[in-house]
Design an enzyme around this catalytic site. Structure first.
Site, PDB file in Angstrom:
ATOM      1  N   GLU A 251       0.833  -1.208   0.000  1.00  0.00           N
ATOM      2  CA  GLU A 251       0.000   0.000   0.000  1.00  0.00           C
ATOM      3  C   GLU A 251       0.866   1.257   0.000  1.00  0.00           C
ATOM      4  O   GLU A 251       0.554   2.246  -0.669  1.00  0.00           O
ATOM      5  CB  GLU A 251      -0.931  -0.022   1.211  1.00  0.00           C
ATOM      6  CG  GLU A 251      -1.971  -1.142   1.123  1.00  0.00           C
ATOM      7  CD  GLU A 251      -2.942  -1.140   2.284  1.00  0.00           C
ATOM      8  OE1 GLU A 251      -4.020  -0.533   2.138  1.00  0.00           O
ATOM      9  OE2 GLU A 251      -2.628  -1.728   3.336  1.00  0.00           O
TER      10      GLU A 251
ATOM     11  N   GLU B  63      -4.369  -9.212   3.497  1.00  0.00           N
ATOM     12  CA  GLU B  63      -5.090  -8.848   4.716  1.00  0.00           C
ATOM     13  C   GLU B  63      -6.297  -9.719   5.020  1.00  0.00           C
ATOM     14  O   GLU B  63      -6.652  -9.891   6.197  1.00  0.00           O
ATOM     15  CB  GLU B  63      -5.522  -7.369   4.639  1.00  0.00           C
ATOM     16  CG  GLU B  63      -4.411  -6.361   4.844  1.00  0.00           C
ATOM     17  CD  GLU B  63      -3.706  -5.971   3.562  1.00  0.00           C
ATOM     18  OE1 GLU B  63      -3.009  -4.951   3.552  1.00  0.00           O
ATOM     19  OE2 GLU B  63      -3.838  -6.714   2.557  1.00  0.00           O
TER      20      GLU B  63
END
Length: 685
Positions: A116, A138
């Site tokens: 990210e 995730e």
């Protein structure tokens, strides 16, 4: 500026190198402190205004492994999580908004928050090493990307590819990341910085456009198409995970369906969604499972310094297990020799090995190198020079003892002797050895290439050095070692056997196999017990059951009959299910009239499981509750979102479960009698 503990700022040739090197660990993670310091570093960079920014890692073999999962447990409520996420978003938004071009130099694993952060850079250059993984995993922690990754990955590679990666949580090697468009270049490590400089030289003082995908990929962000695609993806994931057990993939899909194409709304909704998910029991337990895995990996790694180094493994027995163990060792870089007296078995194992290498390695050159490490050994001479010798023949004590009697004559005196027996106590097998301290159990699970757990089985006579070498060997080939005391069935098979036998008892009573499997998967098991028995092999299930049962009457007749008929499950194409193309043909039998309530089926299965798990803990088959939980999650597919059987008992309450177990005992008999472990239970989790 303030002194930074985790970042280094260095400037040369009008390029600022911002290097993350978090102290006290072998990998970088984005803790709260790391993110706060990144904000301070950006202050300095904005003041200095260099020509370009390189974000690098100070770790030799990794970029950024993600957020600091250890901080998750300190989050008490959704508001606290929302505040932390808002802070992280603010820092990463600042990185993206810099007025100078930025490049992430990815020298190793780039996962979760690490990717990210990299996506907020203008360019990404990755080291082209096949073991490196780049992705957003995730969902495996019960959440979805929360640092802006949902919006940025969709913008970078398109919704379909982005949702595939995020919903599955899988990482991809750098070449695949380059093909998808996640990274701009995948080059050898020695060329990483040169390539980054090349990128900057060709785009001096320029910023990449935010929205990079076009054509049909961009069209998918329009509301009508989003709705259609989201419905298709929803049906796909519904066939894999239950929204009550694993809500994160469904939340992620809904985020895109509602807010795709509206960047600000999507970024804001992403934060709110993760803030809610991170405090759910599912996420808490999946985080626990994450640390269970890390503890076992650490145990394998720490044993490297205690046990002897292994470079050559010799496997006796070219059946499915033996052949696949040898192939996996070769895949992981060891030299592997495989011995069997049956040339056809060796030929079949050779084909399976080649198929494995092609599937895992892709590159013909790397496949050939793996095949060069995999040696068919009809004469069995590899045992003379091997560091580890593994017996993996038929599950028969006399046959195994005969093999070890011969192996001890030819194996090196310092070689580890190991057995892959699934249920025979080591105390039986060591009778064939003049030096019983050399023998250890290395119990792999089928299929070897997928099952991560290896039971390290020891008897009282086993030397500590042998156990350490076995654990180090498991770690060396990328497997999770759990120490187990010898006894019939060891740990995983001992706990699974009553569970599987209860399923066969239900079959004997006329309950359809799909109904039994469905009850187990509704609880959260990764595979139903009937499917599991067929996959393991009904002959193996029978032998383990016979080794564990005090009387033949304890083994359901249906299991014995299947084995006598040669219907052994998946490997023969017929067991309790018919198998076609490797898949069980289940039909719709779960809806037959007269099927007991799903809750009753589920209780009968689960309580046999829990009762035996507590018995093993009470008897010291493993030392710690966490070891038992890890073994059953990674070796038997116990519902990961429940955190393991002992964790489940602790969460549900011992007294509540014990009342249900006693009710089952009153209704179905003494096989449900509570073990002594219930009275002595302390979770320790």
């Amino acid at each position: 500026m303030q002194t930074l503990q985790n970042w280094r700022i260095e400037s040369a040739d009008d390029i600022c190198r911002l290097t993350l090197d978090k102290p006290g660990g072998g990998q970088n993670v984005l803790s709260g402190e790391v993110m706060a310091e990144l904000g301070a570093a950006l202050d300095e960079i904005e003041r200095a205004q260099p020509g370009a920014l390189f974000i690098c890692s100070g770790k030799a073999r990794g970029f950024i492994a993600g957020a600091d999962v250890g901080e998750f447990s300190a989050i008490e409520n959704a508001q606290q999580a929302a505040d932390l996420l808002a802070t992280a978003h603010g820092v990463i938004d600042r990185l993206e908004a810099l007025s100078l071009p930025s490049v992430a130099l990815i020298n190793g694993h780039c996962l979760g928050g690490g990717l990210e952060l990299a996506l907020a850079c203008d360019y990404r250059v990755a080291c082209d090493a096949p073991e490196i993984r780049i992705g957003l995993p995730e969902v495996r922690l019960g959440i979805h990307p929360g640092f802006g990754g949902v919006a940025r990955l969709i913008e970078t590679i398109g919704a379909l590819a982005a949702m595939d990666l995020m919903l599955s949580g899988r990482g991809v090697p750098p070449r695949t990341a380059k093909r998808l468009g996640i990274v701009d270049h995948a080059v050898p490590l020695r060329q990483l910085e040169r390539t980054a400089r090349y990128v900057i030289a060709g785009n001096a003082r320029s910023r990449r456009r935010r929205h990079r995908v076009g054509g049909w990929k961009r069209l998918l962000n329009h509301a009508p198409l989003r709705a259609i695609v989201a419905n298709v993806l929803h049906k796909k994931i519904a066939g894999m995970v239950d929204p009550e057990h694993y809500p994160a993939p469904y939340r992620l899909l809904e985020l895109w369906r509602r807010h795709g194409g509206k960047r600000g709304a999507l970024l804001k909704a992403e934060q709110a969604s993760v803030a809610q998910l991170i405090t759910t029991p599912t996420s808490r337990n999946l985080v626990k499972v994450f640390f269970l895995r890390e503890a076992l990996k650490k145990a394998g790694g720490s044993s490297q310094g205690q046990g002897r180094r292994c470079e050559h493994v010799h496997v006796v027995g070219a059946g499915v297990m033996g052949g696949d163990i040898a192939a996996w060792c070769a895949l992981r870089g060891l030299s592997a020799t495989l011995h069997d007296q049956n040339p056809q078995a060796l030929a079949h194992a050779n084909r399976r090995a080649h198929d494995l290498f092609k599937r895992k390695l892709k590159s013909p050159r790397r496949v050939q190198r793996a095949m060069d490490r995999f040696h068919i050994d009809l004469a069995g001479q590899g045992a003379r020079r091997a560091d580890v010798v593994i017996e993996a023949i038929v599950e028969n004590a006399d046959a195994k003892m005969s093999v070890f009697s011969e192996l001890q004559k030819i194996a090196r005196p310092d070689a580890l002797l190991a057995t892959n027996t699934s249920s025979i106590p080591l105390e039986t097998l060591i009778q064939s050895l003049s030096a019983p301290e050399r023998l250890v159990g290395l119990h792999f699970f089928n299929p070897v290439a997928k099952m991560q757990l290896v039971e390290i089985v020891t008897a009282d006579a086993t030397a500590a050095q042998a156990a350490a070498t076995a654990a180090a060997f498991a770690g060396r080939i990328g497997r999770l070692p759990v120490p187990v005391k010898s006894g019939p069935g060891f740990l995983v098979n001992r706990i699974l056997t009553p569970y599987l036998l209860e399923a066969v008892t239900l079959l004997d009573e006329g309950v359809p196999a799909p109904a039994i499997d469905r009850a187990a998967t509704q609880f959260g098991m990764l595979m139903g017990p009937v499917t599991l028995a067929d996959t393991v092999g009904l002959d193996i299930c029978l032998r383990v059951a016979q080794n564990l049962s005090a009387a033949a009457a304890d083994v359901p007749a249906a299991l014995q009959q299947k084995v006598e008929a040669g219907e052994l499950g998946k490997k023969t194409g017929q067991g309790f299910y018919k198998w076609v193309g490797g898949k069980a043909q289940k039909g719709k039998g779960a809806d037959d009239a007269g099927t007991p309530a799903a809750a009753d089926i589920q209780d009968r299965l689960v309580f046999r499981y829990l009762n035996e798990a507590l018995a093993c803990l009470h008897e010291g088959v493993v030392e710690q509750p966490n070891q038992l939980d890890a073994a059953l999650v990674f070796g038997a597919g116990f519902a990961p979102f429940r955190g393991g059987p002992i964790n489940y008992i602790a969460e549900q309450g011992q007294d509540n479960l014990l009342r249900k177990l006693r009710a089952l005992q009153a209704q179905y008999g003494e096989r449900f009698k509570p073990c002594a472990g219930w009275g002595a239970f302390e979770s320790g989790v």
